[in-house]
Design a protein around this motif. Structure first.
Motif, mmCIF file in Angstrom:
data_model
loop_
_atom_site.group_PDB
_atom_site.id
_atom_site.type_symbol
_atom_site.label_atom_id
_atom_site.label_comp_id
_atom_site.label_asym_id
_atom_site.label_seq_id
_atom_site.Cartn_x
_atom_site.Cartn_y
_atom_site.Cartn_z
ATOM 1 N N LYS A 99 0.920 -1.185 -0.024
ATOM 2 C CA LYS A 99 0.072 -0.052 -0.037
ATOM 3 C C LYS A 99 0.961 1.221 0.016
ATOM 4 O O LYS A 99 1.386 1.629 1.125
ATOM 5 N N GLU A 100 1.139 1.853 -1.164
ATOM 6 C CA GLU A 100 2.023 2.880 -1.494
ATOM 7 C C GLU A 100 3.448 2.101 -0.908
ATOM 8 O O GLU A 100 3.955 1.513 -1.468
ATOM 9 N N LEU A 101 4.155 3.126 0.219
ATOM 10 C CA LEU A 101 5.428 2.673 0.612
ATOM 11 C C LEU A 101 5.298 1.676 1.776
ATOM 12 O O LEU A 101 6.552 0.942 2.170
ATOM 13 N N ASP A 102 4.290 1.183 1.958
ATOM 14 C CA ASP A 102 3.928 0.418 3.384
ATOM 15 C C ASP A 102 3.624 -1.015 3.041
ATOM 16 O O ASP A 102 2.993 -1.367 1.676
ATOM 17 N N LEU A 103 4.335 -2.046 3.476
ATOM 18 C CA LEU A 103 4.073 -3.389 3.222
ATOM 19 C C LEU A 103 2.840 -3.749 4.285
ATOM 20 O O LEU A 103 2.849 -3.335 5.353
#
Length: 393
Positions: free
Chosen positions: A289-293
């Motif tokens: 999710k964007e830069l989040d895992l």
């Protein structure tokens, strides 16, 4: 390519789409035809190779909004697929034809407003100078078309970045003649008919008309001994290996631009660009999710109710995660700095979703324990708002 040759081609028909097709429909049609007729899949098939070149040429025009607009306007003015002529104007073959941009340029100079706008349209498409342009513009260099290809990488490579070899078969500057179209040891000579301008002119009343030179096909040069590899075109299909660097954090379906690695330009112009479309295979555990895992971890009801410490995986190893007592199923816990890191220093997190795991079967001991628990919780209502609404009805 001369004005007559370009207008005479139906790029929409070449790709099998209608003239009002969307950019996505054009791209989808091109990718399908390019894959079917790619030289790698049709070794020795001249017809497939010619079709591959034709659809690449069509896509180079129709995929560029400005080129497509100019192409559509010219076809509307002079008739789509006119072959050897421009709609109702003379020019079907031989000396009767004339270059409409020259007429419009002269008319624009003769009166205020005039036909200058039409001259500019033609100038943009056919490489002419537009208003005030000279006849030598027929040989104006033309930038090479952009090329697109696909690569597939796994999820870890998309997060951390990768360097991949890319094998590409596409039109490129002929290695035998260096792009001049002449057999090695010979050179193209200046066309004596047009003196290298690519145009021949004639007068008719108050106007001077010009058309592409028939002897050199508007190129200004004559090749007496064509190159055996490219047949005098200066361009041949060849296979080359490039190295493409996939940056960390690349997304699925993202395009990476390699400047100057597309089709070679004509007449010494710069080459087009190569666009590499990246397809990322999904991972068995991690999402993004964007830069989040993101990570979903199944837990027992007792771990949520009583609290616990879990060990969860990351891309670099593992971390311990404390689950507070009374945590609800579906709660998301954040592990700082364990997400995707980009080259600019931006850093994401690991988002862990706790999901209560309900056993499909219970043994006698587990069932007895749960029944005892249910009896102890008999006075507790887990859904008070729903109960209150039902009682009110």
């Amino acid at each position: 390519m001369s004005a007559r040759e370009w207008i005479g081609k139906d790029f929409y028909k070449e790709l099998g789409v209608s003239s009002d097709a969307t950019a996505d429909e054009i791209k989808k049609a091109y990718r399908k035809l390019a894959k079917e007729n790619h030289p790698d899949a049709n070794a020795g098939n001249t017809a497939a190779e010619n079709k591959f070149k034709a659809v690449s040429e069509a896509y180079g025009v129709l995929s560029d909004p400005s080129k497509r607009k100019e192409y559509d306007e010219a076809r509307s003015l002079f008739g789509a697929g006119a072959g050897g002529g421009f709609g109702g104007f003379p020019g079907g073959g031989g000396a009767g034809g004339f270059d409409m941009s020259d007429l419009f340029n002269q008319a624009g100079q003769g009166q205020q407003g005039g036909f200058g706008g039409l001259g500019d349209i033609l100038g943009g498409i056919f490489g002419r100078g537009g208003r005030g342009g000279g006849g030598a513009g027929a040989n104006r260099p033309q930038r090479g078309a952009d090329v697109e290809t696909d690569v597939r990488i796994d999820f870890i490579e998309s997060v951390k970045g990768a360097t991949l070899p890319l094998r590409l078969s596409s039109p490129a500057t002929c290695g035998t003649c260096g792009g001049n179209g002449a057999k090695p040891g010979t050179s193209p000579r200046t066309c004596p008919t047009c003196s290298g301008s690519g145009l021949v002119s004639r007068s008719q009343g108050a106007f001077a008309f010009s058309e592409p030179c028939q002897d050199c096909r508007g190129r200004g040069k004559i090749i007496d001994e064509p190159c055996p590899e490219c047949g005098g075109e200066g361009v041949s299909t060849r296979t080359r290996t490039l190295t493409v660097r996939i940056p960390p954090g690349v997304k699925d379906d993202q395009r990476i631009r390699l400047a100057g690695q597309g089709e070679p330009g004509r007449g010494g112009a710069q080459a087009g660009d190569l666009y590499v479309r990246v397809h990322v295979a999904p991972d068995k555990l991690f999402g993004r999710k964007e830069l989040d895992l993101t990570l979903t971890v199944p837990v027992d009801f007792t771990e949520l109710a009583l609290g616990t410490t879990l060990t969860v995986p990351t891309l670099e190893g593992k971390v311990s995660l404390k689950v507070p007592a009374g945590t609800a199923s579906g709660r998301v816990l954040r592990v700082r700095g364990k997400g995707i890191q980009k080259r600019d220093g931006a850093q994401g997190d690991l988002l862990v979703t706790l999901e209560a795991a309900v056993p499909s079967k219970l043994d006698d001991q587990a069932r007895a324990a749960l029944e005892t628990y249910a009896g102890a919780m008999k006075g507790h209502d887990p859904r008070p708002q729903i109960t209150e609404m039902l009682e009110g009805r």
